[in-house]
Scaffold this active site. Sequence first.
Site, PDB file in Angstrom:
ATOM      1  N   ASP A   9      13.651  -2.565  -6.003  1.00 23.36           N
ATOM      2  CA  ASP A   9      12.523  -1.754  -6.443  1.00 23.36           C
ATOM      3  C   ASP A   9      11.467  -1.827  -5.327  1.00 23.36           C
ATOM      4  O   ASP A   9      11.540  -2.690  -4.446  1.00 23.36           O
ATOM      5  CB  ASP A   9      11.975  -2.342  -7.755  1.00 23.36           C
ATOM      6  CG  ASP A   9      10.652  -1.741  -8.141  1.00 23.36           C
ATOM      7  OD1 ASP A   9      10.553  -0.508  -8.155  1.00 23.36           O
ATOM      8  OD2 ASP A   9       9.709  -2.511  -8.429  1.00 23.36           O
ATOM      9  N   ASP A  11       7.478  -0.641  -5.652  1.00 26.05           N
ATOM     10  CA  ASP A  11       6.105  -0.979  -6.039  1.00 26.05           C
ATOM     11  C   ASP A  11       6.071  -2.249  -6.873  1.00 26.05           C
ATOM     12  O   ASP A  11       6.747  -2.354  -7.900  1.00 26.05           O
ATOM     13  CB  ASP A  11       5.475   0.183  -6.805  1.00 26.05           C
ATOM     14  CG  ASP A  11       5.349   1.398  -5.913  1.00 26.05           C
ATOM     15  OD1 ASP A  11       4.672   1.281  -4.887  1.00 26.05           O
ATOM     16  OD2 ASP A  11       5.952   2.437  -6.227  1.00 26.05           O
ATOM     17  N   GLU A  55       3.851  11.997 -14.093  1.00 24.96           N
ATOM     18  CA  GLU A  55       4.000  11.646 -15.513  1.00 24.96           C
ATOM     19  C   GLU A  55       2.796  10.822 -15.978  1.00 24.96           C
ATOM     20  O   GLU A  55       2.298  10.979 -17.091  1.00 24.96           O
ATOM     21  CB  GLU A  55       5.294  10.837 -15.709  1.00 24.96           C
ATOM     22  CG  GLU A  55       6.583  11.613 -15.443  1.00 24.96           C
ATOM     23  CD  GLU A  55       6.972  11.720 -13.962  1.00 24.96           C
ATOM     24  OE1 GLU A  55       6.177  11.313 -13.081  1.00 24.96           O
ATOM     25  OE2 GLU A  55       8.078  12.204 -13.691  1.00 24.96           O
ATOM     26  N   THR A 122      13.729   3.369  -6.781  1.00 26.73           N
ATOM     27  CA  THR A 122      12.317   3.385  -7.154  1.00 26.73           C
ATOM     28  C   THR A 122      11.940   4.701  -7.818  1.00 26.73           C
ATOM     29  O   THR A 122      12.589   5.725  -7.586  1.00 26.73           O
ATOM     30  CB  THR A 122      11.439   3.163  -5.907  1.00 26.73           C
ATOM     31  OG1 THR A 122      10.061   3.302  -6.263  1.00 26.73           O
ATOM     32  CG2 THR A 122      11.751   4.153  -4.807  1.00 26.73           C
ATOM     33  N   THR A 123      10.865   4.654  -8.596  1.00 31.12           N
ATOM     34  CA  THR A 123      10.335   5.901  -9.154  1.00 31.12           C
ATOM     35  C   THR A 123       9.327   6.556  -8.227  1.00 31.12           C
ATOM     36  O   THR A 123       8.927   7.690  -8.467  1.00 31.12           O
ATOM     37  CB  THR A 123       9.619   5.646 -10.494  1.00 31.12           C
ATOM     38  OG1 THR A 123       8.809   4.507 -10.353  1.00 31.12           O
ATOM     39  CG2 THR A 123      10.571   5.436 -11.606  1.00 31.12           C
ATOM     40  N   ASN A 128       6.297   7.758   0.214  1.00 31.61           N
ATOM     41  CA  ASN A 128       5.601   6.472   0.018  1.00 31.61           C
ATOM     42  C   ASN A 128       6.482   5.297   0.444  1.00 31.61           C
ATOM     43  O   ASN A 128       5.994   4.313   1.005  1.00 31.61           O
ATOM     44  CB  ASN A 128       5.230   6.285  -1.455  1.00 31.61           C
ATOM     45  CG  ASN A 128       4.275   7.344  -1.962  1.00 31.61           C
ATOM     46  OD1 ASN A 128       3.690   8.087  -1.173  1.00 31.61           O
ATOM     47  ND2 ASN A 128       4.120   7.416  -3.272  1.00 31.61           N
TER      48      ASN A 128
HETATM   49  C1  XBP Z   1       6.263   2.544  -9.440  1.00 31.40           C
HETATM   50  C2  XBP Z   1       5.708   3.689 -10.160  1.00 31.40           C
HETATM   51  C3  XBP Z   1       5.183   4.814  -9.404  1.00 31.40           C
HETATM   52  C4  XBP Z   1       3.948   4.563  -8.577  1.00 31.40           C
HETATM   53  C5  XBP Z   1       3.345   5.874  -8.161  1.00 31.40           C
HETATM   54  O1  XBP Z   1       7.640   2.533  -9.588  1.00 31.40           O
HETATM   55  O2  XBP Z   1       5.707   3.723 -11.368  1.00 31.40           O
HETATM   56  O3  XBP Z   1       4.869   5.804 -10.341  1.00 31.40           O
HETATM   57  O4  XBP Z   1       2.974   3.879  -9.344  1.00 31.40           O
HETATM   58  O5  XBP Z   1       4.222   6.619  -7.417  1.00 31.40           O
HETATM   59  P1  XBP Z   1       8.604   1.453  -8.879  1.00 31.40           P
HETATM   60  P2  XBP Z   1       4.210   8.213  -7.367  1.00 31.40           P
HETATM   61  O6  XBP Z   1       8.063   0.085  -9.192  1.00 31.40           O
HETATM   62  O7  XBP Z   1       9.929   1.736  -9.541  1.00 31.40           O
HETATM   63  O8  XBP Z   1       8.635   1.743  -7.414  1.00 31.40           O
HETATM   64  O9  XBP Z   1       2.775   8.639  -7.537  1.00 31.40           O
HETATM   65  O10 XBP Z   1       4.772   8.564  -6.022  1.00 31.40           O
HETATM   66  O11 XBP Z   1       5.063   8.691  -8.514  1.00 31.40           O
HETATM   67 MG    MG Z   2       8.006  -1.938  -9.652  1.00 23.31          MG
END
Ligand code: XBP
Ligand code: MG
Length: 254
Positions: A9, A11, A55, A122-123, A128
């Site tokens: 993952d 973030d 979202e 990752t989402t 990024n």
């Molecule tokens: C992290 C998230 C993302 C970021 C924002 O997901 O939920 O939505 O906060 O990214 P992960 P975007 O921990 O799976 O990486 O604004 O580009 O959607």
């Molecule tokens: Mg995360």
Amino acid sequence: MSLEALIFDVDGTLADTERDGHRVAFNQAFAGAGLDWRWDVPLYGELLAVTGGKERMRHYIDRYRPDYAKPADFDALVARLHAAKTRHYTGLLGQGGIPLRPGVRRLIEEARQDGVRLAIATTTTPDNVIALLRHAMAPEAASWFEVIGAGDVVAAKKPAPDIYHYVLDRLHLAPAQCMAFEDSENGLRAAQAAGLATVITVNDYTRDHDFSGATIVLDQLGEPGRPFQVLSGRAVNGVSCLDLGLLRQLRMNA
Ligand code: XBP
Ligand code: MG
């Protein structure tokens, strides 16, 4: 089955990007559009329940701003805000302000030396991920990851398992040949639903999440001189860093 790949993952797991990165960039995008939306640190913690920036903005309006009259082109506004937010966020990363979490570079370097393959699930938006890898890891670091599954390439974001299925398909590996690394309950549920054993490293936003079913829950991956703490899972005598040896041991004991 031998350990063939590590799937990370981004973030909260590779780096603490949410509070001082994504949150700040959302607020910059809102201010730039003349909107009075402002996400402080505690509110952002609540909003993180919804993954994906677009979202999350929709959820904020529906849940917290019933007073806001949505324009007819609300979807286009969300898309514009999100594009601006991505520009602000990648700009912040370019200033080098967000470092990798402890032990991340160490483990990734060990995996590369050992021939264990690397991938990302990752989402967040692909731009990024690339910016974080470039600025926090190494200029060419994106090329170390065989598959970068990110953002809207799947219809359903975490906790749905779709992004992990996407990555496993492209690696041509079975879940039992891989380990996932996550920091949040939504991430753990996604990885588990794809059949992956998962290591959790918590952060301030996720410390109180339900991590039942994780292989091990740590405060961080550990560095020489900065041992990890095991928050749940089998205690590991005399080991202070999560390395490939420990990962293989944890898999055998699972
Ligand atoms: C992290 C998230 C993302 C970021 C924002 O997901 O939920 O939505 O906060 O990214 P992960 P975007 O921990 O799976 O990486 O604004 O580009 O959607
Ligand atoms: Mg995360």
